[in-house]
Design an enzyme around this catalytic site. Structure first.
Site, mmCIF file in Angstrom:
data_model
loop_
_atom_site.group_PDB
_atom_site.id
_atom_site.type_symbol
_atom_site.label_atom_id
_atom_site.label_comp_id
_atom_site.label_asym_id
_atom_site.label_seq_id
_atom_site.Cartn_x
_atom_site.Cartn_y
_atom_site.Cartn_z
ATOM 1 C CB CYS A 110 4.884 2.324 7.342
ATOM 2 S SG CYS A 110 4.532 3.824 6.414
ATOM 3 C CG LEU A 111 6.617 0.965 1.335
ATOM 4 C CD1 LEU A 111 5.919 1.287 0.028
ATOM 5 C CD2 LEU A 111 7.840 0.094 1.098
ATOM 6 N N GLY A 149 0.834 -1.194 0.000
ATOM 7 C CA GLY A 149 0.000 0.000 0.000
ATOM 8 C C GLY A 149 0.868 1.243 0.000
ATOM 9 C CD GLU A 192 -1.233 2.743 2.678
ATOM 10 O OE1 GLU A 192 -0.739 3.886 2.619
ATOM 11 O OE2 GLU A 192 -0.543 1.719 2.860
#
Ligand code: QAP
Ligand code: CO
Length: 171
Positions: free
Chosen positions: A95-96, A45, A138
């Site tokens: 989380c990126l 995501g 997100e």
């Protein structure tokens, strides 16, 4: 084009994103860049603000039963809202924008959502499981929030200490 992902504690991640007004070529280019960037970084995501664009745009692509990310399952989500929610579920999130850190986070288990697709068509759906978790994770980005803000005080302190050490070592 693969874009650079903003990493915590980049202040731009705190910016509150705005609704998309025009469902045009510019939006479609943004969606393509977001997809490419998500795949290049092995994410499931990504919110537009993670590449520095403060617009209410998300892409989510969960793995299928074979554990593979099928581009056919990619969901493009514009101007999302949660209409109803119930229950609770805990999942170890990542989380990126917070690479290599994972921690349990509690979310709503079932959510009813409304959003628009790339053509501006309104969609209403009930989500559960990992999709509901990803959607909430997100959506938090669009409001300028990260999952680490949901950690307990002690876990957050431990994270901050480790993160500072990691950033120092990278310099
Ligand atoms: C958000 O997260 C999410 O630390 C998407 O080194 C989280 O794609 C949705 C990633 C939990 C559902 C459940 C993280 C990749 C990807 C890392 C991601 C990393 C490489 C995170
Ligand atoms: Co994230």
């Amino acid at each position: 084009m693969v874009r650079e992902i903003l990493v915590y504690p980049d202040k731009r991640l705190k910016v509150v994103s705005k609704d998309v007004i025009n469902f045009d070529k510019e939006l479609h280019k943004l969606l393509e860049d977001m997809k490419e960037t998500m795949y290049a970084n092995e994410g499931i995501g990504l919110a537009a603000i993670q590449i520095g664009v403060a617009q209410n745009v998300l892409v989510i692509n969960l793995a299928n039963e074979e554990g593979e990310q099928d581009p056919a399952n990619l969901v493009e989500i514009i101007n999302p809202v949660i209409l109803e929610s119930e229950g609770s579920i805990t999942y170890q999130e990542g989380c990126l924008s917070v690479p290599s850190f994972y921690e349990d986070v509690e979310r709503k288990e079932n959510i009813k959502v409304r959003y628009f697709d790339r053509l501006g068509l309104m969609i209403e759906k009930e989500l559960d499981g990992l999709m509901a978790i990803a959607f909430q994770h997100e959506l938090d980005h669009l409001n300028g929030h990260l999952f680490i803000e949901k950690l307990s005080f002690l876990k957050r302190k431990k994270f901050e200490k480790e993160w500072k050490k990691k950033l120092k070592e990278r310099k």
